[in-house]
Design a protein around this motif. Sequence first.
Motif, PDB file in Angstrom:
ATOM      1  N   LEU A 204       0.856  -1.173   0.000  1.00  0.00           N
ATOM      2  CA  LEU A 204       0.000   0.000   0.000  1.00  0.00           C
ATOM      3  C   LEU A 204       0.898   1.230   0.000  1.00  0.00           C
ATOM      4  CD1 LEU A 204      -3.120   0.263   0.206  1.00  0.00           C
ATOM      5  CD2 LEU A 204      -2.824   0.666   2.643  1.00  0.00           C
ATOM      6  N   ARG A 205       0.449   2.281  -0.693  1.00  0.00           N
ATOM      7  CA  ARG A 205       1.165   3.544  -0.614  1.00  0.00           C
ATOM      8  C   ARG A 205       0.222   4.609  -0.070  1.00  0.00           C
ATOM      9  NH1 ARG A 205       3.999   7.391  -5.211  1.00  0.00           N
ATOM     10  NH2 ARG A 205       1.806   7.926  -5.619  1.00  0.00           N
ATOM     11  N   LEU A 206       0.603   5.151   1.066  1.00  0.00           N
ATOM     12  CA  LEU A 206      -0.134   6.242   1.669  1.00  0.00           C
ATOM     13  C   LEU A 206       0.458   7.563   1.200  1.00  0.00           C
ATOM     14  CD1 LEU A 206      -0.422   4.866   5.316  1.00  0.00           C
ATOM     15  CD2 LEU A 206      -1.950   4.481   3.368  1.00  0.00           C
ATOM     16  N   SER A 207      -0.415   8.548   1.030  1.00  0.00           N
ATOM     17  CA  SER A 207       0.020   9.864   0.588  1.00  0.00           C
ATOM     18  C   SER A 207      -0.364  10.910   1.626  1.00  0.00           C
ATOM     19  CB  SER A 207      -0.630  10.228  -0.750  1.00  0.00           C
ATOM     20  OG  SER A 207      -0.312   9.276  -1.745  1.00  0.00           O
ATOM     21  N   CYS A 208       0.406  11.985   1.656  1.00  0.00           N
ATOM     22  CA  CYS A 208       0.114  13.105   2.547  1.00  0.00           C
ATOM     23  C   CYS A 208       0.369  14.392   1.772  1.00  0.00           C
ATOM     24  CB  CYS A 208       0.993  13.028   3.785  1.00  0.00           C
ATOM     25  SG  CYS A 208       0.816  14.451   4.897  1.00  0.00           S
ATOM     26  N   ALA A 209      -0.697  15.153   1.553  1.00  0.00           N
ATOM     27  CA  ALA A 209      -0.571  16.449   0.892  1.00  0.00           C
ATOM     28  C   ALA A 209      -0.231  17.504   1.931  1.00  0.00           C
ATOM     29  CB  ALA A 209      -1.871  16.798   0.185  1.00  0.00           C
ATOM     30  N   PHE A 210       0.756  18.290   1.618  1.00  0.00           N
ATOM     31  CA  PHE A 210       1.325  19.257   2.548  1.00  0.00           C
ATOM     32  C   PHE A 210       1.156  20.654   1.967  1.00  0.00           C
ATOM     33  CE2 PHE A 210       3.960  20.932   5.667  1.00  0.00           C
ATOM     34  CZ  PHE A 210       5.147  21.481   5.189  1.00  0.00           C
ATOM     35  N   SER A 211       0.525  21.570   2.714  1.00  0.00           N
ATOM     36  CA  SER A 211       0.300  22.915   2.199  1.00  0.00           C
ATOM     37  C   SER A 211       0.485  23.954   3.293  1.00  0.00           C
ATOM     38  CB  SER A 211      -1.112  23.019   1.599  1.00  0.00           C
ATOM     39  OG  SER A 211      -2.082  22.784   2.597  1.00  0.00           O
ATOM     40  N   GLY A 212       0.619  25.212   2.846  1.00  0.00           N
ATOM     41  CA  GLY A 212       0.742  26.324   3.792  1.00  0.00           C
ATOM     42  C   GLY A 212       2.003  26.248   4.613  1.00  0.00           C
ATOM     43  N   HIS A 213       3.131  26.056   3.986  1.00  0.00           N
ATOM     44  CA  HIS A 213       4.377  25.799   4.705  1.00  0.00           C
ATOM     45  C   HIS A 213       5.326  26.983   4.645  1.00  0.00           C
ATOM     46  CE1 HIS A 213       5.799  24.680   0.639  1.00  0.00           C
ATOM     47  NE2 HIS A 213       4.688  24.012   0.562  1.00  0.00           N
ATOM     48  N   PRO A 214       5.318  27.821   5.677  1.00  0.00           N
ATOM     49  CA  PRO A 214       6.142  29.031   5.655  1.00  0.00           C
ATOM     50  C   PRO A 214       7.577  28.850   6.126  1.00  0.00           C
ATOM     51  CG  PRO A 214       4.783  29.021   7.608  1.00  0.00           C
ATOM     52  CD  PRO A 214       4.422  27.776   6.834  1.00  0.00           C
TER      53      PRO A 214
END
Length: 129
Positions: free
Chosen positions: A18-28
């Motif tokens: 299985l491949r899990l994904s994590c979307a990452f946003s708003g990273h200052p």
Amino acid sequence: QVRLLESGGGSVQAGGSLRLSCAFSGHPYPSYCFAWFRQAPGKEREGVAAFDTRENDSIYPDSAKGRFTMSRDNARDMLYLQISGLKPEDSATYYCAAEPGTTYCREPYWPRRSEYNYWGPGTKVTVST
């Protein structure tokens, strides 16, 4: 504001991958320690992998080495956790976490839940025999 959102969980047969994904946003911030944790019902949340963006290197506990692979796609702001040879005991909710800076992205600090200020809501993985 840092935001994380996991996806890719589901039901899978033992022995599968299985491949899990994590979307990452708003990273200052210029650097991060990212990590994947998991928590099964009635158990403590445990770290299964971390990624130091300054060293561009991943870290695993002995229990995860060989079956878990964490990676990052910087261009897409995505993190991944590839799990192979799935076992029923891998069933858990998997969480993506982030902490600005990489000072503590090393043993023994990275697996500590308290080291991370940013968490996703989790994605559930169920492994059946």
